[in-house]
Design a protein around this motif. Sequence first.
Motif, mmCIF file in Angstrom:
data_model
loop_
_atom_site.group_PDB
_atom_site.id
_atom_site.type_symbol
_atom_site.label_atom_id
_atom_site.label_comp_id
_atom_site.label_asym_id
_atom_site.label_seq_id
_atom_site.Cartn_x
_atom_site.Cartn_y
_atom_site.Cartn_z
ATOM 1 N N VAL A 178 -21.318 -3.720 10.286
ATOM 2 C CA VAL A 178 -20.145 -3.258 9.542
ATOM 3 C C VAL A 178 -19.577 -1.992 10.190
ATOM 4 O O VAL A 178 -20.318 -1.049 10.468
ATOM 5 C CB VAL A 178 -20.509 -2.951 8.071
ATOM 6 N N ARG A 179 -18.276 -1.997 10.433
ATOM 7 C CA ARG A 179 -17.583 -0.792 10.889
ATOM 8 C C ARG A 179 -16.507 -0.466 9.868
ATOM 9 O O ARG A 179 -15.606 -1.265 9.616
ATOM 10 C CB ARG A 179 -16.940 -1.010 12.258
ATOM 11 N N ILE A 180 -16.610 0.718 9.271
ATOM 12 C CA ILE A 180 -15.628 1.134 8.279
ATOM 13 C C ILE A 180 -14.419 1.720 9.004
ATOM 14 O O ILE A 180 -14.553 2.696 9.755
ATOM 15 C CB ILE A 180 -16.222 2.178 7.321
ATOM 16 N N THR A 228 -20.121 5.373 -2.694
ATOM 17 C CA THR A 228 -18.867 4.719 -2.290
ATOM 18 C C THR A 228 -19.002 4.116 -0.892
ATOM 19 O O THR A 228 -18.527 3.003 -0.642
ATOM 20 C CB THR A 228 -17.701 5.721 -2.312
ATOM 21 N N ALA A 229 -19.654 4.830 0.014
ATOM 22 C CA ALA A 229 -19.858 4.324 1.375
ATOM 23 C C ALA A 229 -20.702 3.052 1.364
ATOM 24 O O ALA A 229 -20.404 2.072 2.066
ATOM 25 C CB ALA A 229 -20.528 5.397 2.238
ATOM 26 N N LEU A 232 -18.674 0.267 -0.117
ATOM 27 C CA LEU A 232 -17.611 -0.158 0.792
ATOM 28 C C LEU A 232 -18.151 -1.132 1.836
ATOM 29 O O LEU A 232 -17.471 -2.110 2.190
ATOM 30 C CB LEU A 232 -16.991 1.060 1.470
ATOM 31 N N GLU A 233 -19.357 -0.895 2.313
ATOM 32 C CA GLU A 233 -19.971 -1.841 3.251
ATOM 33 C C GLU A 233 -20.160 -3.195 2.580
ATOM 34 O O GLU A 233 -19.868 -4.244 3.172
ATOM 35 C CB GLU A 233 -21.302 -1.301 3.756
ATOM 36 N N ASP A 234 -20.653 -3.188 1.336
ATOM 37 C CA ASP A 234 -20.802 -4.442 0.584
ATOM 38 C C ASP A 234 -19.457 -5.148 0.455
ATOM 39 O O ASP A 234 -19.355 -6.367 0.636
ATOM 40 C CB ASP A 234 -21.359 -4.167 -0.818
#
Length: 326
Positions: A178-180, A228-229, A232-234
Motif C-alpha cells: 500500500v502506498r498512501i 486514521t493511517a 486508510l490502508e484498509d
Amino acid sequence: EILEIKTGVPSHITETDLDSYIESVLAEVPDYTPSDRETVCEGCYVDMEVEEKAKGSEEPADEQGSRMYGVGNGDLQPSFEKNIIGMRTGETSEFTVRPEGDSEAEEYSYVVKINGIYEAETYDMESVPDEFLYREFGSRNMDEFRAYCLADMYSASASIENAALSDAFAEYEKSCKVRIPDGLLDQKYGQMKDILKTMNGEEKIGEFAESLSYNSVEDLYDDLRTQTAEALEDELICEALWEKLGMEMDDKEFESYLQSQASAMSIEDIHEYIRDFDTAYESGEEYMRRQYVIQSMKGFIASKAQPVRDEEARMTDVMTDETKTE
C-alpha cells in the motif's frame, strides 16, 4: 496462497464434549452449607466483610461487601488468614498486614467482620440437586441445564470463530503493498477530527479525551492520526479489491447497512445519522458509501475463510492469488 488462522474451536460439539463442560462448570460452583464449626479454621469457607486502608490513613483503599472466601485454599494470603483463624460468627477484628514477600512494602490496616462459617460441597452430574441448579443457574432440572450449557458452548464457539474470521483480513493485508498518495493522510485525518468534533461538540473534546483516559487532547489527536493511517490502508485495499472484482453498489443493501448502523447508535432517523458525518471534504452519504465498501470487502475476505477443523484446530482460507491486489 493458503492462509491459516488458528481457532481451537471444535466445529461440532459431541455429547462427550458437553458432559466434560458440564462437569467443569459444576466443579467451579460450590454449594455452601452452614458449618458446625464455631470458629474460623483452615479448610472452611467464611462469609465476611473486609475494609482495607493504608496504615495511618482514614480513607478506605478498598471496601467490599459480604463475600465468601476459602481459608487455606489460596483465596487469602497466609498473614491475613492468621488474623481471622479463631474468630467467631458476628465477631469484628482490626489488624495490620504487610503484603507477602516484600519486607519494605507499605502495611495495610483491615477491619473484618465474620458473617458466617460454611462448608463447601461440589457436585457432579449424577449428584447435583435440582434446587441447586435452579438457585445457581436458573435451570429447573438437568435437561434444562444441559441445554443452557450447550448454548453457552456454541456461543463461545461462535464468538471465537468470528474473531478468527476477522483476522482473515489482517492476514490478507500482509500480502498487499500500500502506498498512501501525498496529502491523502492529512485530508483523512482532518476529516476524522471534524467528525469527532461534530459528534462530541468542539467545546467538549477535552472532556471526551479525559473520559478515554488520554492525558491531553493532543494525545487523543496523535492516536487518532495513527488510527486514521491504519484505517486508510484498509480503505485503499478494500477499494482496490472492490474495483478488481467489478462490484457495484446495491441501493437496497446500502440502505439496510445504514439502518443497522443507525440502530446500533439508537438513532431512528437515517438522515440525521448521515449528517453527523458531513465534513468539508465530503458529504456524510459519500463517507458512509465508502464505509459500506470497506465492510463489504472485509466480509468478502472473511467469507473465504472456510473452517476446516483438524487435530491442530486450524481454519484454512481458500483465497487464491487471483484475488490478491497490489
